[in-house]
Each structure stands twice: as C-alpha cells, then as structure tokens.
Design a protein around this motif. Structure first.
Motif, short mmCIF file in Angstrom:
data_model
loop_
_atom_site.label_atom_id
_atom_site.label_comp_id
_atom_site.label_asym_id
_atom_site.label_seq_id
_atom_site.Cartn_x
_atom_site.Cartn_y
_atom_site.Cartn_z
N ASN A 159 0.81 -1.23 0.00
CA ASN A 159 0.00 0.00 0.00
C ASN A 159 0.83 1.27 0.00
OD1 ASN A 159 1.01 -0.20 2.52
ND2 ASN A 159 -0.96 -0.17 3.60
N GLY A 160 2.10 1.16 -0.41
CA GLY A 160 2.92 2.36 -0.52
C GLY A 160 2.44 3.23 -1.66
N ASP A 161 2.99 4.46 -1.74
CA ASP A 161 2.54 5.39 -2.78
C ASP A 161 2.73 4.85 -4.19
OD1 ASP A 161 1.73 7.08 -0.86
OD2 ASP A 161 3.43 8.46 -1.00
N ASP A 162 3.76 3.99 -4.37
CA ASP A 162 4.01 3.43 -5.71
C ASP A 162 3.07 2.27 -6.03
OD1 ASP A 162 6.06 5.14 -5.78
OD2 ASP A 162 7.64 3.65 -5.44
N SER A 163 2.41 1.76 -4.99
CA SER A 163 1.65 0.53 -5.17
C SER A 163 0.14 0.71 -5.19
CB SER A 163 1.97 -0.47 -4.03
OG SER A 163 3.36 -0.75 -4.00
N LEU A 164 -0.32 1.76 -4.46
CA LEU A 164 -1.77 1.89 -4.29
C LEU A 164 -2.20 3.33 -4.54
CD1 LEU A 164 -4.07 -0.08 -3.26
CD2 LEU A 164 -3.91 1.16 -1.10
#
Ligand SMILES: [Fe+2]
Length: 367
Positions: free
Chosen positions: A31-36
């Motif tokens: 759920n990091g900024d790059d993922s979600l």
C-alpha cells in the motif's frame, strides 16, 4: 485471531491453528505510494505479472502496523486490524446480517419515515439493515410527484431499466399485457423470473389508493423453503434440482430463462426463489420424475398461498415498499376499480445498489 511473526514469516493464529500467510498474499496488498492509488484504493501494479516466488527480507510489527520489506524492494505498512478483519471475514457485511424468518404472525414490523436527504443518513443504514433482515421494508411519506420513485431508487443506487421502462405504472388498464394491470387478485409470485439476471429488488410506491380491497400481500420464500426442507425433503430436493423455463412474450421481445424454483448457493444454502406459475414450463422428464415435480410444485404453491405464511397490509398514499425479489413473493387482494383510483408505481434496483449503499454508510458513520 492474532498475527505473529517467526523467522521472517507472518503467521495467523486462530484458536489452536497456526498458519503462514503466503508472502505473495501480503505483497498483493502493498500500500505504498508506488503501489496503491490513495483515492480509489486500486492497485497501481498488476500482480499477475509479478514473480510469485516473492520473499520477505524483513518484517516487524510496530504500532499495530505490519512493516514488510519484500525481496523485490517493495516496502509495505499494513494494518494488522485490517488483515484480521479480512481473514475473519468481518468485512463481508451483507452475509453477516442474519436473515430472520417470518410468517403471518409478523404484523407489527417497524415502518420508516422519509425525510429529505434520507439516502445519506444513518436512517438509511437502518432501513437497509431491516431490508436484509426481513426481505422488505416500508417507508412512509415518500413524495408522490413526478415519478419520485425513480429519484428514490437512484438515491440508493441506480434504477434497473427493463423493457417496461425505468418505472412502470400499476393500475387497471384495458387490454393489459400482464395481469398486474387488472383489478384481479394476484397470487404470491416473484417478478420477472424470465429475465437474466432477474431484477433483485422491487420498489413499489403508492401514489393513491382509494379502494377498499387491493391489499398488498407478502410471503417469506425463505421461511417456506425451510418448512419444505424440514417437512418434505423429497419435494425440496426436486425443486432445488429441476430447472424450468420461464418465458414472457411481448410484441417486440421474447424473454426466457431457466432456473430451479428454489436455487441454492455453492454451500447449499438458500439463494433465490422464483415462482410465477403462469409462466413456467418444466421440461419433459420421465413420468415418475414429473410426478414428483408436480406434487412438489403443488405443495410449494399451497404453502405460498397459505394464510399461515402471508402478511397483508394496505399501502397508503406515499408508502414505498422495498422488497427482495429473490427472497419474497408478493401479491395483492382483488379490488373493485369502480370504488376509486388505485395507482402504484414500481421500479427495480439490483443488489449492487443496496449493498454498495450499505457499505458506504457503514464507512461514512464508522458503524
Ligand atoms: Fe409483481
């Protein structure tokens, strides 16, 4: 249920059972900024193109957050509460609402009251909970002007348009294409069993009702199914297995669908009833099988039509009845069209509307 760590593995403990959570299951929830995408909560990556053999380099639980460094360089901070909620299926809101069986003794059910903005209120949460418990709900004082039923439907979700239009008018008319548009008694039935998919929820709104008869009737198909299962298991068996054809013909459409009269889900639990004995056609089976089917259908019809399971009430101007067309049967008593006007408007919505609204209100009010 608990989350624990051991040798860079994430374990969940449930009673005496301890199991490892697959690392890729956790990686999918990165759920990091790059993922979600933080607004839509949708993934910014496609998990089907990642290597499933993902490893965990480091993991710790800090402040109720599961902090993981994956072997592909991704980091994630997952809420332990959210994982437990998902594992314990607490987030399956609809299936957690108990279906309450009822029969003819159920006559002091709660009615709700319409107010401006009700669709975004806690009251609507209560309305929908009640709907899922009992299969129907009545809301008083819904405005009767300008086909307001369509606005009401769209305030919960989206109206389900059919070839009858966005909504339909129930009043006696000359040369009707359906018995609903006469003043005759309507026996308990479900609506539109010939559609694929069948409309999930019917809204019926009383615009005016000046006649003495014309009472609305409801039967809980869930209750009757359970009675049949207990007292006539061979009938229950055949009615949950034999698919019949439902057909509706109009001048510019031929609608047809096949289904059991009682459908079960993949766990053999109650899912849906369809009943409209003027529209169903059983296939030609051997004589003994048909013998059983016809006896079973007759018993089912006797139960649906029995006073023991039916409630009866009069819809007054402004009353809106919202009923689960997969669970309940509805009908009406005969009326004399010469006594005055009886005018109801109906429309359909599907379960995505009611479920989506219920989850939204739960989230909105932290219920
Ligand atoms: Fe109907």
């Amino acid at each position: 249920m608990k989350i624990e760590l051991s040798n860079k593995k994430v374990l969940f403990k449930n009673g005496g059972i301890v199991e490892e959570i697959h690392p890729f299951w956790l990686r999918e929830r990165a759920n990091g900024d790059d993922s979600l995408d933080k607004i839509s909560q949708q993934r910014l990556f496609d998990p089907t193109i990642l290597n499933i053999e993902i490893g965990i380099k480091n993991v710790k639980i800090n402040d109720e957050l599961l902090e993981i460094d994956f072997s592909d360089g991704t980091n994630s901070k997952l809420s332990v509460d959210k994982i437990i909620s998902e594992l314990s299926k607490q987030d399956l809101l609809i299936s957690s609402i108990p279906k309450i069986q009822w029969d003819s003794s159920f006559n002091n059910f709660k009615k709700f009251n319409f107010s401006e903005g009700v669709s975004e209120s806690k009251e609507m949460y209560e309305i929908l909970l009640s709907f899922y418990k009992y299969g129907f709900v009545i809301i008083n004082n819904v405005p009767t002007e300008n086909n307001y039923i369509v606005n009401f439907a769209n305030s919960i979700g989206s109206v389900r348009r059919t070839n009858f239009g966005e909504h339909f008018n129930v009043k006696s008319i000359p040369n009707p294409n359906d018995l609903a548009y006469t003043s005759l008694k309507l026996s308990p039935h479900t609506d539109n069993p010939y559609r694929n998919p069948v409309p999930c929820i019917q809204l019926l709104h009383c615009i005016t009702n000046e006649v003495k008869g014309g009472y609305s009737t409801l039967v809980d198909g869930f209750t009757v199914t359970e009675v049949l299962k207990k007292n006539h298991p061979n009938f229950y068996d055949v009615l949950t297995k034999v698919k019949v054809k439902f057909k509706f013909i109009d001048k510019d459409v031929v609608l047809e669908d096949w289904s059991e009269l009682i459908s079960l889900d993949d766990k053999k639990n109650f899912k849906q009833v369809r009943f409209s004995p003027r529209l169903d056609y059983v296939p030609l089976l051997n004589k003994n099988e048909l013998d059983l089917f016809y006896n079973a259908r007759k018993k089912l019809s006797d139960l649906y039509n029995s006073d023991k399971y039916s409630i009866e009430f009069k819809l007054e101007k402004g009353d809106l009845l919202m009923m689960n067309n997969y669970r309940l049967l509805h009908g009406r008593t005969e009326f004399d069209a010469n006594e005055g006007k009886r005018f109801l408007q109906g429309c359909y919505i599907d379960f995505d509307s009611s479920e989506g609204k219920l989850r939204h209100l739960k989230r909105k009010f932290s219920l």
